[in-house]
Design a protein around this motif. Structure first.
Motif, mmCIF file in Angstrom:
data_model
loop_
_atom_site.group_PDB
_atom_site.id
_atom_site.type_symbol
_atom_site.label_atom_id
_atom_site.label_comp_id
_atom_site.label_asym_id
_atom_site.label_seq_id
_atom_site.Cartn_x
_atom_site.Cartn_y
_atom_site.Cartn_z
ATOM 1 N N HIS A 1 -19.461 54.933 -46.498
ATOM 2 C CA HIS A 1 -19.337 54.043 -44.893
ATOM 3 C C HIS A 1 -18.853 53.519 -45.243
ATOM 4 C CE1 HIS A 1 -19.799 53.049 -40.658
ATOM 5 N NE2 HIS A 1 -20.405 52.525 -41.123
ATOM 6 N N THR A 2 -19.873 52.062 -45.399
ATOM 7 C CA THR A 2 -19.653 50.774 -46.070
ATOM 8 C C THR A 2 -18.304 50.419 -46.771
ATOM 9 O OG1 THR A 2 -22.020 50.704 -46.145
ATOM 10 C CG2 THR A 2 -20.498 48.663 -47.308
ATOM 11 N N LYS A 3 -17.932 50.966 -47.452
ATOM 12 C CA LYS A 3 -16.712 50.869 -48.067
ATOM 13 C C LYS A 3 -15.441 50.658 -47.556
ATOM 14 C CE LYS A 3 -13.360 53.018 -51.542
ATOM 15 N NZ LYS A 3 -12.031 54.081 -51.512
ATOM 16 N N ARG A 4 -16.088 52.012 -46.050
ATOM 17 C CA ARG A 4 -14.364 52.369 -44.697
ATOM 18 C C ARG A 4 -15.015 50.731 -43.987
ATOM 19 N NH1 ARG A 4 -16.525 57.745 -45.238
ATOM 20 N NH2 ARG A 4 -17.582 56.866 -43.345
ATOM 21 N N GLU A 5 -16.200 50.221 -44.058
ATOM 22 C CA GLU A 5 -16.322 49.707 -43.199
ATOM 23 C C GLU A 5 -15.484 48.112 -43.545
ATOM 24 O OE1 GLU A 5 -19.530 48.938 -40.941
ATOM 25 O OE2 GLU A 5 -19.216 50.456 -39.241
ATOM 26 N N ILE A 6 -15.494 47.701 -44.878
ATOM 27 C CA ILE A 6 -15.242 46.385 -45.715
ATOM 28 C C ILE A 6 -13.563 46.642 -45.865
ATOM 29 C CG2 ILE A 6 -15.290 45.289 -47.677
ATOM 30 C CD1 ILE A 6 -17.782 46.490 -48.273
ATOM 31 N N GLU A 7 -13.081 48.034 -45.760
ATOM 32 C CA GLU A 7 -11.583 47.548 -46.032
ATOM 33 C C GLU A 7 -10.558 47.202 -44.612
ATOM 34 O OE1 GLU A 7 -10.636 51.867 -47.574
ATOM 35 O OE2 GLU A 7 -10.953 51.191 -49.592
ATOM 36 N N ARG A 8 -11.574 48.116 -44.102
ATOM 37 C CA ARG A 8 -10.458 48.497 -42.722
ATOM 38 C C ARG A 8 -10.872 46.566 -41.942
ATOM 39 N NH1 ARG A 8 -14.652 50.993 -37.902
ATOM 40 N NH2 ARG A 8 -15.044 51.781 -39.721
ATOM 41 N N PHE A 9 -11.814 45.985 -42.240
ATOM 42 C CA PHE A 9 -11.934 43.868 -42.619
ATOM 43 C C PHE A 9 -10.986 44.135 -42.725
ATOM 44 C CE2 PHE A 9 -13.174 40.194 -44.664
ATOM 45 C CZ PHE A 9 -12.983 39.385 -43.047
ATOM 46 N N PHE A 10 -10.638 44.412 -44.610
ATOM 47 C CA PHE A 10 -9.529 43.345 -44.862
ATOM 48 C C PHE A 10 -8.272 44.287 -44.274
ATOM 49 C CE2 PHE A 10 -12.239 43.898 -49.282
ATOM 50 C CZ PHE A 10 -12.742 43.019 -49.092
ATOM 51 N N HIS A 11 -8.170 44.442 -43.396
ATOM 52 C CA HIS A 11 -6.870 44.902 -43.161
ATOM 53 C C HIS A 11 -6.680 43.970 -42.041
ATOM 54 C CE1 HIS A 11 -6.676 47.452 -46.620
ATOM 55 N NE2 HIS A 11 -5.075 47.344 -45.806
ATOM 56 N N SER A 12 -7.916 43.847 -40.837
ATOM 57 C CA SER A 12 -8.038 43.698 -39.628
ATOM 58 C C SER A 12 -7.114 42.244 -39.367
ATOM 59 C CB SER A 12 -9.247 43.203 -39.683
ATOM 60 O OG SER A 12 -10.161 42.157 -40.022
#
Length: 101
Positions: A64-75
């Motif tokens: 879950h944390t990995k997905r959230e950070i990846e979402r931030f990187f693409h935000s």
């Protein structure tokens, strides 16, 4: 405009640059540092979560944390803070952890 470096564990450097322009240098430098600190912390957190997943690939909290950070990187926020390619950053961080292990 000032740049900050993200030094990767196994070579290479990414430069983080603030895109906002303000007439007040103190104001600009403060927000530049804040933006760079946010990206650097996200990179550290991403690196840590990848190490956790290498030890236990079924760790749901780490996934879950990995997905959230990846979402931030693409935000859009990431895009406002830096011109860095998020996919390149993710790839480099993954390569670091693989080489580290």
């Amino acid at each position: 405009m000032p740049h900050w470096k993200i030094k990767f564990l196994f070579g290479g450097t990414a430069y983080v640059q603030k895109k906002f322009a303000r007439s007040n240098t103190f104001f600009n430098d403060g927000y530049t540092k804040l933006g760079n600190d946010i990206i650097i912390q996200a990179a550290k957190d991403y690196r840590d979560v990848l190490k956790k997943l290498n030890k236990n690939s079924e760790n749901s909290m780490a996934k879950h944390t990995k997905r959230e950070i990846e979402r931030f990187f693409h935000s859009s926020l990431f895009g406002m803070i830096t011109t860095m390619d998020p996919d390149m950053l993710i790839r480099k961080l993954n390569e670091e952890v693989v080489d580290y292990e």
